[in-house]
Design a protein around this motif. Structure first.
Motif, short mmCIF file in Angstrom:
data_model
loop_
_atom_site.label_atom_id
_atom_site.label_comp_id
_atom_site.label_asym_id
_atom_site.label_seq_id
_atom_site.Cartn_x
_atom_site.Cartn_y
_atom_site.Cartn_z
N PRO A 158 -12.57 -4.12 -11.15
CA PRO A 158 -11.35 -4.84 -10.79
C PRO A 158 -10.19 -3.89 -10.51
O PRO A 158 -10.20 -2.73 -10.89
CB PRO A 158 -11.06 -5.64 -12.06
CG PRO A 158 -11.52 -4.74 -13.17
CD PRO A 158 -12.73 -4.00 -12.60
N GLY A 159 -9.19 -4.43 -9.85
CA GLY A 159 -7.93 -3.71 -9.67
C GLY A 159 -7.78 -3.05 -8.33
O GLY A 159 -8.56 -3.24 -7.40
N SER A 160 -6.74 -2.21 -8.26
CA SER A 160 -6.36 -1.53 -7.04
C SER A 160 -6.03 -0.08 -7.34
O SER A 160 -5.29 0.21 -8.30
CB SER A 160 -5.13 -2.22 -6.43
OG SER A 160 -4.49 -1.39 -5.50
N GLY A 161 -6.56 0.82 -6.52
CA GLY A 161 -6.21 2.23 -6.67
C GLY A 161 -4.74 2.49 -6.41
O GLY A 161 -4.15 3.38 -7.01
N ILE A 162 -4.15 1.70 -5.52
CA ILE A 162 -2.71 1.85 -5.25
C ILE A 162 -1.91 1.51 -6.50
O ILE A 162 -0.98 2.23 -6.87
CB ILE A 162 -2.28 0.98 -4.05
CG1 ILE A 162 -2.84 1.58 -2.76
CG2 ILE A 162 -0.76 0.87 -3.97
CD1 ILE A 162 -2.56 0.77 -1.52
N ASP A 163 -2.27 0.42 -7.18
CA ASP A 163 -1.56 0.05 -8.41
C ASP A 163 -1.74 1.12 -9.49
O ASP A 163 -0.81 1.41 -10.24
CB ASP A 163 -2.02 -1.31 -8.91
CG ASP A 163 -1.62 -2.45 -7.99
OD1 ASP A 163 -0.66 -2.28 -7.20
OD2 ASP A 163 -2.28 -3.51 -8.04
N ALA A 164 -2.93 1.70 -9.56
CA ALA A 164 -3.18 2.76 -10.54
C ALA A 164 -2.30 3.97 -10.25
O ALA A 164 -1.63 4.49 -11.15
CB ALA A 164 -4.65 3.16 -10.53
#
Length: 125
Positions: free
Chosen positions: A57-63
């Motif tokens: 799940p998730g986004s590399g940009i958000d990380a």
């Protein structure tokens, strides 16, 4: 040097690691989600981050957005989602999937040189 590879596809993460070893990186953390990436970066600050945009799940940009709040860390997005990177993170370099190892090596060298300049400016301000 230490790298954080944010990628949820094992084969691609291994290809990125191999390319980074050719650039002189000797230690790695791997993250398959945004939360894994943030935890890894908090435990050991990377000298470089490579990140895919779409994680499960998730986004590399958000990380990257959550990780990169202090001194500049060079980031290279290795992704099939260039539009989102261009819109949300235009300051970072990007390499489209599928990629050649030599292309990743070249872009990593550019990212490291940019980060050295940014760190010098960050410390003098």
């Amino acid at each position: 040097m230490h790298a954080l590879i944010i990628e949820d596809q094992t084969l691609i993460a291994m290809l990125v690691e191999d390319s980074l070893r050719r650039c002189g990186f000797t230690s790695f953390d791997f993250a398959i989600s945004k939360d894994d990436a943030v935890r890894s970066a908090q435990a050991r600050c990377p000298d470089l981050i490579t990140a895919d945009v779409e994680l499960d799940p998730g986004s590399g940009i958000d990380a990257v957005d959550q990780i990169c709040v202090g001194p500049p860390i060079p980031v290279v997005f290795v992704t099939g989602s260039p539009l989102e990177v261009s819109e949300r993170m235009p300051q970072h370099l990007m390499l489209l999937k599928p990629f050649e190892s030599d292309d990743l090596i070249a872009i990593v060298k550019i990212a490291l040189a940019r980060a050295d300049n940014a760190r010098q400016n960050w410390h003098t301000n």
